[in-house]
Scaffold this motif. Structure first.
Motif, PDB file in Angstrom:
ATOM      1  N   ARG A  70      32.628  65.984  79.689  1.00 26.01           N
ATOM      2  CA  ARG A  70      32.773  65.976  78.232  1.00 26.01           C
ATOM      3  C   ARG A  70      33.868  66.973  77.861  1.00 26.01           C
ATOM      4  N   VAL A  71      34.671  66.616  76.892  1.00 26.99           N
ATOM      5  CA  VAL A  71      35.787  67.459  76.471  1.00 26.99           C
ATOM      6  C   VAL A  71      35.629  67.746  74.981  1.00 26.99           C
ATOM      7  N   GLY A  72      35.647  69.033  74.642  1.00 28.28           N
ATOM      8  CA  GLY A  72      35.465  69.420  73.248  1.00 28.28           C
ATOM      9  C   GLY A  72      36.550  70.351  72.756  1.00 28.28           C
ATOM     10  N   THR A  73      36.628  70.465  71.450  1.00 25.52           N
ATOM     11  CA  THR A  73      37.568  71.386  70.832  1.00 25.52           C
ATOM     12  C   THR A  73      36.839  72.669  70.451  1.00 25.52           C
ATOM     13  N   ALA A  74      37.468  73.797  70.789  1.00 28.34           N
ATOM     14  CA  ALA A  74      36.846  75.102  70.534  1.00 28.34           C
ATOM     15  C   ALA A  74      37.887  76.060  69.976  1.00 28.34           C
ATOM     16  N   VAL A  75      38.315  75.842  68.842  1.00 31.53           N
ATOM     17  CA  VAL A  75      37.939  74.846  67.859  1.00 31.53           C
ATOM     18  C   VAL A  75      39.183  74.158  67.325  1.00 31.53           C
ATOM     19  N   SER A  76      38.949  73.061  66.603  1.00 37.71           N
ATOM     20  CA  SER A  76      40.002  72.502  65.761  1.00 37.71           C
ATOM     21  C   SER A  76      39.957  73.283  64.453  1.00 37.71           C
ATOM     22  N   VAL A  77      41.105  73.804  64.048  1.00 34.10           N
ATOM     23  CA  VAL A  77      41.162  74.689  62.880  1.00 34.10           C
ATOM     24  C   VAL A  77      41.172  73.836  61.610  1.00 34.10           C
ATOM     25  N   LEU A  78      40.037  73.752  60.972  1.00 36.50           N
ATOM     26  CA  LEU A  78      39.860  72.872  59.819  1.00 36.50           C
ATOM     27  C   LEU A  78      40.724  73.237  58.607  1.00 36.50           C
ATOM     28  N   PRO A  79      40.919  74.508  58.280  1.00 38.34           N
ATOM     29  CA  PRO A  79      41.731  74.814  57.104  1.00 38.34           C
ATOM     30  C   PRO A  79      43.210  74.418  57.207  1.00 38.34           C
ATOM     31  N   THR A  80      43.678  74.059  58.393  1.00 40.23           N
ATOM     32  CA  THR A  80      45.090  73.700  58.538  1.00 40.23           C
ATOM     33  C   THR A  80      45.324  72.196  58.540  1.00 40.23           C
ATOM     34  N   GLN A  81      44.286  71.405  58.315  1.00 38.60           N
ATOM     35  CA  GLN A  81      44.450  69.950  58.316  1.00 38.60           C
ATOM     36  C   GLN A  81      43.455  69.288  57.372  1.00 38.60           C
ATOM     37  N   HIS A  82      43.730  68.049  57.050  1.00 37.83           N
ATOM     38  CA  HIS A  82      42.832  67.335  56.142  1.00 37.83           C
ATOM     39  C   HIS A  82      41.590  66.886  56.912  1.00 37.83           C
ATOM     40  N   PRO A  83      40.406  67.123  56.374  1.00 39.78           N
ATOM     41  CA  PRO A  83      39.171  66.798  57.088  1.00 39.78           C
ATOM     42  C   PRO A  83      39.039  65.317  57.465  1.00 39.78           C
ATOM     43  N   VAL A  84      39.503  64.419  56.612  1.00 39.18           N
ATOM     44  CA  VAL A  84      39.384  62.991  56.923  1.00 39.18           C
ATOM     45  C   VAL A  84      40.330  62.614  58.065  1.00 39.18           C
ATOM     46  N   ALA A  85      41.536  63.173  58.071  1.00 41.62           N
ATOM     47  CA  ALA A  85      42.472  62.902  59.167  1.00 41.62           C
ATOM     48  C   ALA A  85      41.895  63.393  60.491  1.00 41.62           C
ATOM     49  N   LEU A  86      41.300  64.578  60.490  1.00 38.64           N
ATOM     50  CA  LEU A  86      40.670  65.097  61.701  1.00 38.64           C
ATOM     51  C   LEU A  86      39.489  64.218  62.102  1.00 38.64           C
ATOM     52  N   GLY A  87      38.713  63.778  61.131  1.00 38.99           N
ATOM     53  CA  GLY A  87      37.587  62.887  61.412  1.00 38.99           C
ATOM     54  C   GLY A  87      38.027  61.583  62.040  1.00 38.99           C
ATOM     55  N   GLU A  88      39.140  61.032  61.561  1.00 35.40           N
ATOM     56  CA  GLU A  88      39.664  59.799  62.149  1.00 35.40           C
ATOM     57  C   GLU A  88      40.048  60.009  63.607  1.00 35.40           C
ATOM     58  N   GLN A  89      40.717  61.120  63.883  1.00 35.24           N
ATOM     59  CA  GLN A  89      41.114  61.411  65.259  1.00 35.24           C
ATOM     60  C   GLN A  89      39.893  61.589  66.151  1.00 35.24           C
ATOM     61  N   ALA A  90      38.897  62.295  65.648  1.00 34.43           N
ATOM     62  CA  ALA A  90      37.675  62.523  66.420  1.00 34.43           C
ATOM     63  C   ALA A  90      36.947  61.213  66.701  1.00 34.43           C
ATOM     64  N   ALA A  91      36.864  60.353  65.700  1.00 36.60           N
ATOM     65  CA  ALA A  91      36.196  59.059  65.890  1.00 36.60           C
ATOM     66  C   ALA A  91      36.934  58.207  66.915  1.00 36.60           C
ATOM     67  N   LEU A  92      38.257  58.216  66.848  1.00 37.91           N
ATOM     68  CA  LEU A  92      39.061  57.472  67.822  1.00 37.91           C
ATOM     69  C   LEU A  92      38.780  57.952  69.241  1.00 37.91           C
ATOM     70  N   LEU A  93      38.804  59.258  69.450  1.00 40.10           N
ATOM     71  CA  LEU A  93      38.539  59.788  70.790  1.00 40.10           C
ATOM     72  C   LEU A  93      37.103  59.543  71.224  1.00 40.10           C
ATOM     73  N   HIS A  94      36.171  59.664  70.311  1.00 40.22           N
ATOM     74  CA  HIS A  94      34.764  59.414  70.640  1.00 40.22           C
ATOM     75  C   HIS A  94      34.588  58.001  71.205  1.00 40.22           C
ATOM     76  N   HIS A  95      35.174  57.028  70.527  1.00 35.87           N
ATOM     77  CA  HIS A  95      35.028  55.642  70.972  1.00 35.87           C
ATOM     78  C   HIS A  95      35.860  55.347  72.210  1.00 35.87           C
ATOM     79  N   ALA A  96      37.113  55.816  72.229  1.00 34.66           N
ATOM     80  CA  ALA A  96      37.998  55.531  73.370  1.00 34.66           C
ATOM     81  C   ALA A  96      37.481  56.171  74.661  1.00 34.66           C
ATOM     82  N   ALA A  97      36.831  57.325  74.554  1.00 34.20           N
ATOM     83  CA  ALA A  97      36.332  58.030  75.731  1.00 34.20           C
ATOM     84  C   ALA A  97      34.846  57.787  75.960  1.00 34.20           C
ATOM     85  N   GLN A  98      34.308  56.785  75.306  1.00 33.00           N
ATOM     86  CA  GLN A  98      32.907  56.386  75.485  1.00 33.00           C
ATOM     87  C   GLN A  98      31.936  57.553  75.294  1.00 33.00           C
TER      88      GLN A  98
END
Length: 141
Positions: A70-98
């Motif tokens: 399992r690979v995680g972010t420690a951490v993705s810095v939320l104040p420097t990016q839009h939360p929905v854009a980060l959520g989209e990236q996370a969802a993509l990786l979640h599904h692509a990496a099963q």
């Protein structure tokens, strides 16, 4: 019990940023080979202490080079990016990496990040809960 490793793409004196990033990826691959359960990647901006400006992007590379860990972010810095854009990236990786991707978010640390990205101290001190709420709502709904 689960055992993981924290990986920081630190740039040592005389070393380029590319080598620091390649070493971080090699460390993650070695963690899988050693039987660890997870690898956690740090995100830092504008400092040699950590040359990874996007833990999500580095996680994608590492997920492609491994098959079990399992690979995680420690951490993705939320104040420097839009939360929905980060959520989209996370969802993509979640599904692509099963399901092997784990998103970890935080407020960050070095103030230079907040200055360069134009989010300011308010994003760190008071806006973080709202951004986190938006990210969680987006991921759940």
């Amino acid at each position: 019990m689960h055992i993981g490793s924290f990986v920081l793409a630190a740039q040592f004196p005389g070393q380029g940023q590319g080598e620091a990033l390649h070493r971080a990826v090699r460390t993650g691959v070695a963690a899988e080979e050693a039987g660890l359960d997870s690898v956690w990647l740090a995100e830092h901006h504008f400092i040699p202490y950590g040359t990874c400006p996007s833990a999500v992007t580095l996680a994608a590379l590492l997920l492609g080079r491994t098959s079990r860990i399992r690979v995680g972010t420690a951490v993705s810095v939320l104040p420097t990016q839009h939360p929905v854009a980060l959520g989209e990236q996370a969802a993509l990786l979640h599904h692509a990496a099963q399901g092997r991707f784990v998103l970890g978010v935080g407020r960050g640390g070095p103030w230079v990040d907040l200055e360069v990205f134009g989010t300011g101290l308010a994003a760190y001190e008071s806006d973080f809960p709202e951004s986190l709420d938006l990210l969680l709502r987006w991921l759940r709904e």
